[in-house]
Design a protein around this motif. Structure first.
Motif, PDB file in Angstrom:
ATOM      1  N   MET A   1       0.845  -1.174   0.000  1.00  0.00           N
ATOM      2  CA  MET A   1       0.000   0.000   0.000  1.00  0.00           C
ATOM      3  C   MET A   1       0.893   1.240   0.000  1.00  0.00           C
ATOM      4  O   MET A   1       1.843   1.333   0.755  1.00  0.00           O
ATOM      5  N   VAL A   2       0.575   2.157  -0.865  1.00  0.00           N
ATOM      6  CA  VAL A   2       1.331   3.404  -0.987  1.00  0.00           C
ATOM      7  C   VAL A   2       0.789   4.406   0.029  1.00  0.00           C
ATOM      8  O   VAL A   2      -0.415   4.497   0.255  1.00  0.00           O
ATOM      9  N   THR A   3       1.674   5.176   0.637  1.00  0.00           N
ATOM     10  CA  THR A   3       1.287   6.183   1.611  1.00  0.00           C
ATOM     11  C   THR A   3       1.588   7.571   1.049  1.00  0.00           C
ATOM     12  O   THR A   3       2.640   7.798   0.461  1.00  0.00           O
ATOM     13  N   TYR A   4       0.653   8.482   1.241  1.00  0.00           N
ATOM     14  CA  TYR A   4       0.827   9.882   0.864  1.00  0.00           C
ATOM     15  C   TYR A   4       0.680  10.725   2.114  1.00  0.00           C
ATOM     16  O   TYR A   4       0.067  10.302   3.095  1.00  0.00           O
ATOM     17  N   ARG A   5       1.227  11.929   2.078  1.00  0.00           N
ATOM     18  CA  ARG A   5       1.064  12.851   3.196  1.00  0.00           C
ATOM     19  C   ARG A   5       0.620  14.206   2.665  1.00  0.00           C
ATOM     20  O   ARG A   5       1.054  14.628   1.598  1.00  0.00           O
ATOM     21  N   ILE A   6      -0.244  14.844   3.405  1.00  0.00           N
ATOM     22  CA  ILE A   6      -0.696  16.203   3.084  1.00  0.00           C
ATOM     23  C   ILE A   6      -0.179  17.098   4.193  1.00  0.00           C
ATOM     24  O   ILE A   6      -0.441  16.847   5.369  1.00  0.00           O
ATOM     25  N   GLU A   7       0.564  18.124   3.806  1.00  0.00           N
ATOM     26  CA  GLU A   7       1.144  19.019   4.810  1.00  0.00           C
ATOM     27  C   GLU A   7       1.208  20.447   4.305  1.00  0.00           C
ATOM     28  O   GLU A   7       1.121  20.709   3.119  1.00  0.00           O
ATOM     29  N   LYS A   8       1.360  21.374   5.251  1.00  0.00           N
ATOM     30  CA  LYS A   8       1.443  22.797   4.936  1.00  0.00           C
ATOM     31  C   LYS A   8       2.818  23.109   4.360  1.00  0.00           C
ATOM     32  O   LYS A   8       3.823  22.601   4.829  1.00  0.00           O
ATOM     33  N   TRP A  13      -0.763  24.290   0.656  1.00  0.00           N
ATOM     34  CA  TRP A  13      -0.791  22.887   1.063  1.00  0.00           C
ATOM     35  C   TRP A  13      -0.344  22.022  -0.098  1.00  0.00           C
ATOM     36  O   TRP A  13      -0.569  22.364  -1.255  1.00  0.00           O
ATOM     37  N   ALA A  14       0.297  20.885   0.203  1.00  0.00           N
ATOM     38  CA  ALA A  14       0.774  19.992  -0.842  1.00  0.00           C
ATOM     39  C   ALA A  14       0.615  18.539  -0.408  1.00  0.00           C
ATOM     40  O   ALA A  14       0.636  18.226   0.778  1.00  0.00           O
ATOM     41  N   MET A  15       0.454  17.666  -1.409  1.00  0.00           N
ATOM     42  CA  MET A  15       0.379  16.233  -1.168  1.00  0.00           C
ATOM     43  C   MET A  15       1.638  15.599  -1.750  1.00  0.00           C
ATOM     44  O   MET A  15       1.987  15.846  -2.901  1.00  0.00           O
ATOM     45  N   PHE A  16       2.308  14.809  -0.929  1.00  0.00           N
ATOM     46  CA  PHE A  16       3.549  14.150  -1.313  1.00  0.00           C
ATOM     47  C   PHE A  16       3.394  12.641  -1.191  1.00  0.00           C
ATOM     48  O   PHE A  16       2.723  12.162  -0.289  1.00  0.00           O
ATOM     49  N   ARG A  17       4.043  11.899  -2.073  1.00  0.00           N
ATOM     50  CA  ARG A  17       4.124  10.447  -1.927  1.00  0.00           C
ATOM     51  C   ARG A  17       5.164  10.162  -0.848  1.00  0.00           C
ATOM     52  O   ARG A  17       6.093  10.943  -0.644  1.00  0.00           O
ATOM     53  N   ALA A  18       5.032   9.049  -0.151  1.00  0.00           N
ATOM     54  CA  ALA A  18       5.950   8.697   0.937  1.00  0.00           C
ATOM     55  C   ALA A  18       7.400   8.741   0.473  1.00  0.00           C
ATOM     56  O   ALA A  18       7.735   8.249  -0.600  1.00  0.00           O
ATOM     57  N   LYS A  20       9.139  11.062  -0.730  1.00  0.00           N
ATOM     58  CA  LYS A  20       9.413  11.912  -1.892  1.00  0.00           C
ATOM     59  C   LYS A  20       9.286  13.375  -1.476  1.00  0.00           C
ATOM     60  O   LYS A  20       8.574  13.713  -0.531  1.00  0.00           O
ATOM     61  N   PHE A  21       9.964  14.248  -2.195  1.00  0.00           N
ATOM     62  CA  PHE A  21       9.948  15.663  -1.850  1.00  0.00           C
ATOM     63  C   PHE A  21       9.280  16.528  -2.913  1.00  0.00           C
ATOM     64  O   PHE A  21       9.054  17.703  -2.697  1.00  0.00           O
ATOM     65  N   ARG A  22       8.967  15.953  -4.066  1.00  0.00           N
ATOM     66  CA  ARG A  22       8.261  16.679  -5.120  1.00  0.00           C
ATOM     67  C   ARG A  22       6.764  16.453  -4.920  1.00  0.00           C
ATOM     68  O   ARG A  22       6.303  15.325  -4.875  1.00  0.00           O
ATOM     69  N   PRO A  23       5.972  17.522  -4.817  1.00  0.00           N
ATOM     70  CA  PRO A  23       4.533  17.348  -4.573  1.00  0.00           C
ATOM     71  C   PRO A  23       3.797  16.728  -5.761  1.00  0.00           C
ATOM     72  O   PRO A  23       4.110  17.002  -6.914  1.00  0.00           O
ATOM     73  N   VAL A  24       2.820  15.900  -5.439  1.00  0.00           N
ATOM     74  CA  VAL A  24       1.941  15.307  -6.442  1.00  0.00           C
ATOM     75  C   VAL A  24       0.862  16.312  -6.819  1.00  0.00           C
ATOM     76  O   VAL A  24       0.463  16.415  -7.972  1.00  0.00           O
ATOM     77  N   ALA A  25       0.394  17.081  -5.822  1.00  0.00           N
ATOM     78  CA  ALA A  25      -0.633  18.104  -6.037  1.00  0.00           C
ATOM     79  C   ALA A  25      -0.422  19.227  -5.026  1.00  0.00           C
ATOM     80  O   ALA A  25       0.090  18.998  -3.931  1.00  0.00           O
ATOM     81  N   GLU A  26      -0.835  20.439  -5.408  1.00  0.00           N
ATOM     82  CA  GLU A  26      -0.729  21.604  -4.531  1.00  0.00           C
ATOM     83  C   GLU A  26      -2.011  22.421  -4.609  1.00  0.00           C
ATOM     84  O   GLU A  26      -2.664  22.447  -5.653  1.00  0.00           O
ATOM     85  N   ALA A  27      -2.351  23.092  -3.503  1.00  0.00           N
ATOM     86  CA  ALA A  27      -3.521  23.967  -3.460  1.00  0.00           C
ATOM     87  C   ALA A  27      -3.303  25.006  -2.360  1.00  0.00           C
ATOM     88  O   ALA A  27      -2.458  24.826  -1.481  1.00  0.00           O
ATOM     89  N   GLU A  28      -4.086  26.074  -2.425  1.00  0.00           N
ATOM     90  CA  GLU A  28      -3.964  27.121  -1.408  1.00  0.00           C
ATOM     91  C   GLU A  28      -4.647  26.727  -0.108  1.00  0.00           C
ATOM     92  O   GLU A  28      -4.195  27.103   0.964  1.00  0.00           O
ATOM     93  N   ALA A  29      -5.748  25.990  -0.194  1.00  0.00           N
ATOM     94  CA  ALA A  29      -6.510  25.599   0.997  1.00  0.00           C
ATOM     95  C   ALA A  29      -6.433  24.083   1.200  1.00  0.00           C
ATOM     96  O   ALA A  29      -6.408  23.320   0.241  1.00  0.00           O
TER      97      ALA A  29
END
Length: 62
Positions: A1-8, A13-18, A20-29
């Motif tokens: 199972m792949v783990t992702y993290r969402i952090e400020k 805000w950005a979502m990263f794969r476990a 990894k340092f390059r974001p998969v997705a980014e948003a303001e909220a």
């Protein structure tokens, strides 16, 4: 199972794969990013860790 993290980040805000340092997705909220993550990861078996703005672990969604 792949783990992702969402952090400020400095840009919002950005979502990263476990481990990894390059974001998969980014948003303001955070709420906007969680909606994007649900669309991106739909149909996949993943774990998503959501952190609060101060970096503390907030929740884990499967």
């Amino acid at each position: 199972m792949v783990t992702y993290r969402i952090e400020k980040t400095s840009k919002g805000w950005a979502m990263f794969r476990a481990r990894k340092f390059r974001p998969v997705a980014e948003a303001e909220a955070k709420e906007e990013l969680i909606k994007m993550a649900a669309q991106i990861l739909a149909g996949s078996q993943v774990a998503v860790r959501v952190q609060s703005a101060n970096g503390a672990f907030q929740e884990l969604r499967l």
